[in-house]
Scaffold this active site. Structure first.
Site, mmCIF file in Angstrom:
data_model
loop_
_atom_site.group_PDB
_atom_site.id
_atom_site.type_symbol
_atom_site.label_atom_id
_atom_site.label_comp_id
_atom_site.label_asym_id
_atom_site.label_seq_id
_atom_site.Cartn_x
_atom_site.Cartn_y
_atom_site.Cartn_z
ATOM 1 N N LEU A 70 -8.681 3.965 10.911
ATOM 2 C CA LEU A 70 -9.006 2.095 11.176
ATOM 3 C C LEU A 70 -8.644 2.296 12.799
ATOM 4 C CD1 LEU A 70 -11.105 0.165 11.053
ATOM 5 C CD2 LEU A 70 -9.412 -0.450 9.815
ATOM 6 N N ASP A 127 -3.402 13.717 21.974
ATOM 7 C CA ASP A 127 -2.598 12.925 21.400
ATOM 8 C C ASP A 127 -2.067 14.466 19.797
ATOM 9 O OD1 ASP A 127 -1.286 11.673 23.600
ATOM 10 O OD2 ASP A 127 -1.187 10.018 23.358
ATOM 11 N N ASN A 175 -3.992 9.702 1.893
ATOM 12 C CA ASN A 175 -5.191 8.759 2.600
ATOM 13 C C ASN A 175 -5.201 9.582 4.014
ATOM 14 O OD1 ASN A 175 -4.554 6.046 1.857
ATOM 15 N ND2 ASN A 175 -2.493 5.634 3.648
ATOM 16 N N ASP A 230 1.162 -1.432 0.043
ATOM 17 C CA ASP A 230 -0.197 -0.184 0.026
ATOM 18 C C ASP A 230 0.983 1.359 -0.038
ATOM 19 O OD1 ASP A 230 -2.999 -1.620 -0.278
ATOM 20 O OD2 ASP A 230 -2.385 -1.446 2.100
ATOM 21 N N GLY A 231 1.881 0.811 0.911
ATOM 22 C CA GLY A 231 2.598 2.632 0.498
ATOM 23 C C GLY A 231 3.448 2.767 -0.424
ATOM 24 N N THR A 240 -9.318 3.122 5.719
ATOM 25 C CA THR A 240 -8.883 2.106 6.447
ATOM 26 C C THR A 240 -7.265 1.660 6.600
ATOM 27 O OG1 THR A 240 -8.221 1.348 4.213
ATOM 28 C CG2 THR A 240 -10.488 0.935 4.837
#
Length: 259
Positions: free
Chosen positions: A163, A148, A118, A48-49, A159
């Site tokens: 997520l 935080d 993202n 995915d990266g 996702t």
């Protein structure tokens, strides 16, 4: 099949791992290797990266991106197979990815404008919790959030880190953005919000000197921000192709029923 033909030119790009690069060489030998400038479809081999990197590189180019998993998670990727690739690409379902645009202002430098596929996230920079004010479309919605961090995630990014922070999963074609806190301390029970994708979100850093905050657009970090404005970028898009047998909608549904 849609308008994509079996004769479309393909450029194979791969992550830096030996496995991904070896797969790219084998596929190029089978199907030919067009240059990125001439290719009609870009096939990304990795996780995915690497898919996110390819989408950023090809944003606004008009080329469709078809990913095959040669990484770890591969939520944005199709299953890897060497046979029938042209047929799979021709039959794949297209999804439009619209990135977020971050405009970040710091004490020492000019405003920075960065795109993210993202999410755009703010994180505390020190041991002190971040203290933020959240404004949506010029109306203050949360006078003070101590946490935080906090993020705005796209459907494609819902996702990912969103997520993990217990944010909602969004269908890829949903006209929504997820506003999700990370470890909220006050108000402790605030779980975030769903926003229309046309919304503009502004984060003002309160007590910035005492409680420094960094802003991250995917993997690009801006340190010690004072204000961050996030909105969907409307002038650039990317097209991702998914196998019909394992569409994005099916992945989203399957993820929500995992236990």
């Amino acid at each position: 099949m849609d308008s994509r033909s079996l004769s479309q030119s393909i450029a194979f790009v791969s992550a830096s791992t030996d496995e991904a690069q070896s797969a790219a060489r084998r596929l190029a030998a089978l199907y030919g290797q067009a240059s990125l400038e001439e290719a009609e479809v870009v096939v990304a081999l990795g996780g995915d990266g690497f898919m996110l990197q390819t989408l950023r590189d090809q944003m606004g180019s008009g080329k469709a991106i078809y990913g095959m998993n040669k990484g770890t998670v591969g939520f944005l990727m199709n299953e890897f197979a060497e046979t029938g690739l042209r047929e799979r690409i021709a039959a794949a379902l297209p999804e439009t990815i619209r990135p977020l645009e971050m405009i970040a202002e710091t004490l020492d430098g000019p405003k920075s404008k960065i795109l993210a596929i993202n999410e755009i996230a703010l994180f505390r920079q020190s041991a002190q919790a971040a203290k933020l004010r959240i404004t949506v479309d010029d109306k203050i919605r949360l006078e003070e959030l101590v946490c935080d961090g906090v993020m705005v995630a796209t459907p494609a990014g819902s996702t990912a880190y969103n997520l993990s922070a217990h944010g909602p999963i969004l269908p890829l074609d949903a006209p929504l953005l997820a506003l999700t806190p990370v470890s909220p301390f006050r108000p402790r029970r605030w779980r975030g919000a769903l926003l229309p994708n046309r919304a503009s979100v502004r984060f003002d850093i309160l007590e910035a000197a005492k409680r420094p905050v960094n802003a991250v657009a995917d993997h690009t970090e801006i340190r010690s921000v004072l204000t961050v404005t996030v909105r969907e970028a409307r002038d650039v898009t990317a097209t991702v192709l998914f196998d019909a047998s394992h569409s994005w909608d099916e992945r989203v549904l399957a993820e929500q029923f995992r236990y």
